[in-house]
Design an enzyme around this catalytic site. Structure first.
Site, short mmCIF file in Angstrom:
data_model
loop_
_atom_site.label_atom_id
_atom_site.label_comp_id
_atom_site.label_asym_id
_atom_site.label_seq_id
_atom_site.Cartn_x
_atom_site.Cartn_y
_atom_site.Cartn_z
N HIS A 41 -14.82 2.10 -1.75
CA HIS A 41 -13.75 1.19 -1.34
C HIS A 41 -12.68 1.87 -0.48
CE1 HIS A 41 -14.90 -1.65 -4.92
NE2 HIS A 41 -15.71 -1.76 -3.89
N TYR A 79 0.83 -1.21 0.00
CA TYR A 79 0.00 0.00 0.00
C TYR A 79 0.86 1.26 0.00
CZ TYR A 79 -4.33 -2.42 -0.15
OH TYR A 79 -5.36 -3.19 -0.62
N CYS A 106 -6.18 2.59 13.12
CA CYS A 106 -5.63 1.56 14.01
C CYS A 106 -6.67 0.43 14.12
CB CYS A 106 -5.37 2.18 15.38
SG CYS A 106 -5.12 0.94 16.66
N GLY A 109 -15.18 3.56 -16.92
CA GLY A 109 -13.92 2.85 -16.64
C GLY A 109 -14.00 1.81 -15.55
P1 OAD Z 1 -10.94 -3.02 -13.35
O1 OAD Z 1 -9.46 -3.04 -13.44
O2 OAD Z 1 -11.65 -4.29 -13.08
O3 OAD Z 1 -11.57 -2.43 -14.69
C1 OAD Z 1 -11.05 -1.28 -15.29
C2 OAD Z 1 -11.92 -0.96 -16.50
O4 OAD Z 1 -11.49 0.27 -17.04
C3 OAD Z 1 -11.85 -2.00 -17.62
O5 OAD Z 1 -13.17 -2.33 -18.03
C4 OAD Z 1 -11.08 -1.27 -18.74
O6 OAD Z 1 -11.53 -1.65 -20.03
C5 OAD Z 1 -11.45 0.17 -18.45
N1 OAD Z 1 -10.49 1.19 -18.90
C6 OAD Z 1 -9.14 1.13 -18.90
N2 OAD Z 1 -8.61 2.30 -19.31
C7 OAD Z 1 -9.64 3.14 -19.57
C8 OAD Z 1 -9.76 4.50 -20.00
N3 OAD Z 1 -8.68 5.26 -20.25
N4 OAD Z 1 -11.00 5.02 -20.13
C9 OAD Z 1 -12.11 4.28 -19.89
N5 OAD Z 1 -12.07 3.00 -19.47
C10 OAD Z 1 -10.86 2.43 -19.31
O7 OAD Z 1 -11.28 -1.89 -12.25
P2 OAD Z 1 -12.60 -1.67 -11.39
O8 OAD Z 1 -13.82 -1.97 -12.21
O9 OAD Z 1 -12.48 -0.34 -10.77
O10 OAD Z 1 -11.72 -3.28 -5.33
O11 OAD Z 1 -12.44 -2.78 -10.29
C11 OAD Z 1 -13.39 -2.85 -9.27
C12 OAD Z 1 -12.74 -3.22 -7.96
O12 OAD Z 1 -11.98 -4.43 -8.10
C13 OAD Z 1 -11.72 -2.22 -7.45
O13 OAD Z 1 -12.29 -1.11 -6.79
C14 OAD Z 1 -10.91 -3.05 -6.51
C15 OAD Z 1 -10.77 -4.33 -7.32
O14 OAD Z 1 -10.67 -5.49 -6.60
C16 OAD Z 1 -11.15 -3.34 -4.12
O15 OAD Z 1 -9.96 -3.19 -3.95
C17 OAD Z 1 -12.13 -3.56 -3.01
ZN ZN Z 2 -4.85 2.38 18.48
#
Ligand code: OAD
Ligand code: ZN
Length: 242
Positions: free
Chosen positions: A119, A67, A127, A185
Site C-alpha cells: 500500500h 497525511y 508529483c 495483525g
Molecule cells: P485493520 O485495522 O483492518 O486490522 C487491524 C487488525 O490488527 C485487527 O484484526 C486487530 O484485531 C489486530 N490487532 C490490533 N492490535 C494488535 C496487536 N497488538 N497484535 C496483533 N494484532 C493486533 O488493519 P489492516 O488489516 O492492516 O489500506 O487494514 C488493511 C488495509 O485497510 C490498510 O492497509 C489500509 C486500510 O484501508 C489502505 O489504506 C489502502
Molecule cells: Zn511535477
C-alpha cells in the site's frame, strides 16, 4: 505461554522460506492506530473522505494535512518487539519475506531487508503530473507543489487505486513459493492484499495467524494464536533459538 507445541516449532524450524504478511495490528504496539476495531482511525474519519484521489483533487490541502499528521506520528514512533523479532528471523532462515499493508516504514527501520509494500510508503511522495519522486518535502505551502506546477501527493494506495504492480507481483511469488506464512495483525478483509493468504494456502504453505481477536480468516488458517504481535513473535523466536 504461546500455544505452539514441539511439532509446530519443528515445522517452523524446517522452513526454508517464511513469509510474514502484516497489517496495522503489527504497529499498534508502536503507537500507530489501526484502521478498524476498538481504537481504529476509521471510527473517527471516513476513509472515502480522505483516502481517495477525487477528494485529493477537490480538497488537496485537507487530504495533505491528514497525511502530514500521520507522517508526523510515524516519524516519532519506533519499531516494536514484533518488528525486531521478524528482522531477527533473517539470521536463522535461508529466506524471509515481509509483505506489509502498512505504510509506516517500521519493518525497514527494524532491519528487515526483503519487504514488499503493498500500500505504498508514507515517507515517499510524488508529483501527480510528472511523477517525480520526493522523499523530503518543504511543506510551507500545503499541498506542496512540484517544479512543474503539479500537486505532490503521498505515495500510498488510495481506495479505488491499483496496488503497485511490482510489489504485488513479488508478494504473489513469495506467497506461492514459501513453506510457512504468518498473518500478523490484519483484519484480512482488504483485497487484493488478503488474497495472498489464499494463494499461500493453495500453494501448500502452513498458515499461522497472530491476532488479538478472531478474524474472517481464522477458520481458514492452520493455526491462530491469540495475542499481541509484540509478545508472540519474540516468544516464537526464542523457541526457535532453543
Ligand atoms: P485493520 O485495522 O483492518 O486490522 C487491524 C487488525 O490488527 C485487527 O484484526 C486487530 O484485531 C489486530 N490487532 C490490533 N492490535 C494488535 C496487536 N497488538 N497484535 C496483533 N494484532 C493486533 O488493519 P489492516 O488489516 O492492516 O489500506 O487494514 C488493511 C488495509 O485497510 C490498510 O492497509 C489500509 C486500510 O484501508 C489502505 O489504506 C489502502
Ligand atoms: Zn511535477
Amino acid at each position: 505461554m504461546i500455544e505452539l507445541n514441539k511439532t509446530d516449532i519443528e515445522r517452523i524450524k524446517c522452513s526454508r522460506h517464511i513469509v510474514f504478511f502484516t497489517g496495522a495490528g503489527m504497529s499498534a504496539e508502536s503507537g500507530v492506530a489501526t484502521f478498524r476495531g476498538k481504537d481504529g482511525i476509521w471510527n473517527k474519519f471516513r476513509p472515502e473522505e480522505l483516502a481517495n484521489f477525487d477528494s485529493f483533487m477537490k480538497n488537496p490541502a485537507m487530504v495533505w494535512e491528514w497525511y502530514s499528521y500521520r507522517r508526523d506520528i510515524v516519524r516519532h514512533v519506533i519499531p516494536n518487539a514484533g518488528h525486531l523479532a521478524i528482522a531477527e528471523f533473517q539470521k536463522y532462515f535461508p529466506k524471509i519475506t515481509v509483505i506489509t499493508q502498512n505504510i509506516d516504514n517500521l519493518h525497514k527501520r527494524a532491519g528487515s531487508n526483503n519487504i514488499f509494500e503493498l500500500h505504498g510508503n508514507i515517507e515517499r511522495n510524488y508529483c501527480i503530473k510528472c511523477k517525480t519522486f520526493y522523499n523530503d518535502i518543504e511543506e510551507r505551502v500545503v499541498p506542496p507543489k512540484c517544479k512543474c506546477g503539479g500537486f505532490i501527493r503521498p505515495d500510498v494506495v488510495w481506495f479505488g487505486e491499483y496496488l503497485p504492480e511490482d510489489q504485488y507481483k513479488g508478494a504473489e511469488i513469495a506467497a506461492s513459493e514459501c513453506d510457512y506464512f504468518f498473518v500478523v495483525g490484519t483484519s484480512a478483509i482488504v483485497f487484493p492484499a488478503a488474497s495472498l493468504i489464499y494463494i499461500a494456502k493453495k500453494s501448500g504453505a502452513f498458515i499461522t495467524e497472530i491476532n488479538i481477536e478472531e478474524t474472517d480468516i481464522s477458520s481458514f488458517t492452520n493455526k491462530t494464536i491469540m495475542g499481541k504481535a509484540g509478545k508472540i513473535l519474540p516468544e516464537i523466536l526464542e523457541k526457535i533459538k532453543e
